[in-house]
Write an enzyme that holds these catalytic residues in place. Structure first.
Site, PDB file in Angstrom:
ATOM      1  N   ASP A 119       0.869  -1.132   0.040  1.00 40.71           N
ATOM      2  CA  ASP A 119       0.130  -0.101  -0.035  1.00 40.71           C
ATOM      3  C   ASP A 119       0.869   1.254   0.015  1.00 40.71           C
ATOM      4  OD1 ASP A 119      -3.047   0.238  -0.005  1.00 40.71           O
ATOM      5  OD2 ASP A 119      -2.905  -1.034   1.756  1.00 40.71           O
TER       6      ASP A 119
ATOM      7  N   ASP B 117      -3.592   4.137  -2.240  1.00 44.33           N
ATOM      8  CA  ASP B 117      -4.694   4.294  -1.714  1.00 44.33           C
ATOM      9  C   ASP B 117      -5.442   5.542  -1.738  1.00 44.33           C
ATOM     10  OD1 ASP B 117      -6.163   3.384   1.006  1.00 44.33           O
ATOM     11  OD2 ASP B 117      -5.643   5.350   1.532  1.00 44.33           O
TER      12      ASP B 117
ATOM     13  N   GLU C  18      -6.643   2.609  -5.912  1.00 47.84           N
ATOM     14  CA  GLU C  18      -8.030   2.597  -5.305  1.00 47.84           C
ATOM     15  C   GLU C  18      -8.991   3.362  -5.523  1.00 47.84           C
ATOM     16  OE1 GLU C  18      -9.872   2.035  -0.779  1.00 47.84           O
ATOM     17  OE2 GLU C  18      -8.319   3.365  -0.958  1.00 47.84           O
TER      18      GLU C  18
ATOM     19  N   HIS D  49     -10.148  -5.138   3.970  1.00 48.27           N
ATOM     20  CA  HIS D  49      -9.798  -4.518   5.298  1.00 48.27           C
ATOM     21  C   HIS D  49     -11.119  -3.694   5.491  1.00 48.27           C
ATOM     22  CE1 HIS D  49      -7.787  -1.671   2.626  1.00 48.27           C
ATOM     23  NE2 HIS D  49      -7.865  -0.977   3.662  1.00 48.27           N
ATOM     24  N   ASP D  50     -11.697  -3.179   4.426  1.00 44.93           N
ATOM     25  CA  ASP D  50     -12.735  -2.068   4.448  1.00 44.93           C
ATOM     26  C   ASP D  50     -14.163  -2.584   4.439  1.00 44.93           C
ATOM     27  OD1 ASP D  50     -11.054   0.161   4.929  1.00 44.93           O
ATOM     28  OD2 ASP D  50     -10.872   0.510   2.907  1.00 44.93           O
TER      29      ASP D  50
END
Length: 580
Positions: free
Chosen positions: A130, A232, A286, A352-353
């Site tokens: 990331d 990100d 993202e 993870h979100d």
């Protein structure tokens, strides 16, 4: 993407091809021409804080990952996407970076990182990291300097609005309890901009010095041997620094005003020239904007920007009230069709979100959990695109049941609770929805065995371990040939051995069927049929003559129930048939 339950519906994409041309029929020759490692990868996402703790402090770390490299290899995955491990004060669990060239002490040292990367490469596993550069931490040295005085050389690294100009035009913050993205700072009597939490000031990408700082950071990691970067929240990086007034209520559709603003493409082209073109790295941003045109502009080969699109529209379907299978078919089909000739997609159902995959998309009742998780993994690993499998979903890990806001660690949940409270919302309903959709559901510790804390840590885990770890854990499932884990391994191997599941065209079958999602994959005259029963009831589908004879490639049950020309599928049965 980050953050809050609101963020679940944020944006539309994250991965598409720069190094391939797919505007030709997919023949054996073009298959070879278009082949590339990131298309053929099976990516395993690790949230390092929750994967494996090696030192008993309750927090997963790099040595813990090193301990489990053989396990990761055994899954059949070929790449790991690692959430941020940089030095951070942890306002947003590592997505607020204070030093991009150092490792968070809780996770270990740079030597640990080097050993982990070497161990992955020895096992033919690539590493995607990331890169969090829409914003930094407010404890980053750049921001400390920037806020120290108005004439500091770092002042223009961030977005500032002097107080003497009055209140800045309203901007919506996804994480702030008050919803205001401008934070007053008394040191220089000015406001700074933060699209996320106030501890995450947005970087000013219109400043060429900021851009060069970021490229140098990326080169630092690429020189170490990192194989890819996920950018990100990068679709928000470009801003109109005249800060025009947005219409009232814009926050309900803020993606239209925040994403893909003027300048973003020039930044990405520059990044490609400076970094991506010089290393064999995969590039992923993202979010791909507001529509298909935005997505193609980010990722089509001739654009020379990014490699892959990560489409959030699909993963945003499951809601607290449930979802309609017809909508799922429609959305995944239209994304596939849009990128059938140019570009490349990711396929994922969790990260993870998000809350846990089986709790959102399947059925986490113990009676159906195993079958429905196998079905979902069959779907991900049989669709065109690069599959992203979130840690624990290979086991069928489920949502955890929290009953108090004090149990949550996620800043989005905590600030969202305060905002709902201040606005007089129905807090009982709010907590029910949070319990279903919170990001903390997807961040509970990995369940390794039936010992205390599921073998994750010898200390007190940073988030509670799900109580069902006694039944859902690696050791238990490894020993059971019919487990979710062993089905995942078989499905990963099937994908790797059958290029048709990677490069083959996709066509929806029986689109109006209320409970079965059926589709074909076709490559060079070879055909497979995928049948998925998204129901806790038996469902029947009629096969016409064109399917001919067939053999079963994989099945999450022990058999198939044939009735004349029909197949009756058991609850959550998933079958792939090779059509002769």
């Amino acid at each position: 993407m980050k953050r809050s339950t609101i963020r679940l519906a944020i944006c539309l994409s994250f991965f598409v091809g720069t190094s391939c041309k797919q505007n030709q029929p997919q023949t054996a020759n073009t298959l070879i021409e278009n082949a590339t490692w990131w298309k053929e990868a099976i990516v395993y996402q690790i949230y390092p804080r929750s994967f494996k703790d090696s030192d008993g402090d309750g927090i997963g770390d790099l040595k813990g990952i090193i301990e489990k490299l053989d396990y990761i290899k055994s899954l059949g995955v070929t790449a790991v996407w690692l959430n941020p491990i940089y030095t951070s004060p942890n306002a947003d669990n590592g997505y607020d970076v204070s030093d991009y060239r150092d490792i968070m002490a809780e996770f270990g040292t740079m030597e640990d990182f080097d050993n982990m990367l070497e161990g992955m490469h020895q096992r033919d596993i690539k590493l995607v990291m990331d890169i969090v550069v829409n914003h930094s931490s407010d404890e980053h040295e750049w921001f400390k300097q920037s806020r120290s005085s108005r004439d500091n050389p770092y002042r223009n690294y961030y977005h500032w609005w002097p107080a003497e100009k009055g209140k800045p035009p309203y901007r919506y913050s996804l994480f702030d309890a008050k919803g205001d993205a401008w934070q007053y700072d008394s040191i220089t009597d000015a406001f700074y901009l933060h699209y996320f939490a106030k501890q995450q000031p947005d970087l000013n990408w219109s400043n060429p010095k900021v851009r060069q700082e970021v490229y140098d950071i990326m080169k630092f990691w690429a020189e170490k041997g990192v194989d890819g970067f996920r950018l990100d929240a990068f679709q928000f990086a470009a801003k109109d620094t005249t800060y025009p007034k947005f219409p009232d209520g814009f926050e309900k559709d803020f993606i239209q005003y925040y994403a893909m603003q003027d300048g973003l493409h020039s930044y990405l082209k520059e990044m490609n020239e400076e970094v991506f073109s010089k290393y064999d790295v995969m590039s992923v941003a993202e979010g791909a904007g507001r529509n298909f045109e935005d997505a193609h502009n980010l990722v089509d080969a001739d654009r020379k920007e990014l490699n892959m699109a990560y489409a959030f529209e699909g993963v945003d379907i499951p809601k607290y009230e449930g979802y309609d299978l017809s909508t799922m078919k429609e959305i995944f089909t239209k994304w596939d069709q849009e990128f059938a000739k140019e570009g490349w997609l990711s396929i994922f159902l969790a990260n993870h979100d998000q809350a846990r995959m089986v709790s959102r998309w399947g059925n986490d009742d113990p009676k159906f959990r195993s079958a429905s998780t196998k079905l979902l993994n069959t779907f991900m690993l049989s669709m065109r695109g690069t599959p992203y499998c979130y840690y624990g979903d290979e086991l069928g890990m489920t949502n955890i049941d929290f009953d108090s806001i004090s149990q949550y660690q996620d800043i989005a949940a905590i600030n969202g609770y305060q905002k709902a409270l201040s606005e007089g919302e129905d807090m009982e309903l709010f907590m029910e929805k949070l319990n279903f959709s919170s990001r903390d559901n997807g961040r509970t510790p990995m369940q390794w065995n039936e010992t205390e804390n599921a073998g994750f840590t010898s200390g007190t885990p940073w988030l509670p371990v799900n109580e069902n770890y006694i039944d859902i854990n690696v050791d238990e499932e490894n020993s059971n040939p019919k487990s979710v884990l062993n089905h995942f391994k078989k499905m990963a191997e099937l994908r790797k051995q059958n290029p048709i599941l990677i490069y083959g065209s996709y066509e929806l079958v029986e689109p109006e069927h209320p409970t079965i999602y059926a589709y074909t994959r076709n490559l060079d005259g070879k055909l497979v049929l995928v049948l998925l029963n998204f129901s806790e009831e038996k469902s029947e589908i009629t096969l016409d003559k064109k399917w001919g004879n067939h053999t079963v490639l994989i099945n999450n049950y022990s058999g198939l129930d044939y009735i004349d020309k029909s197949i009756k599928l058991m609850p959550y049965q998933a079958v792939i048939l090779n059509i002769d």
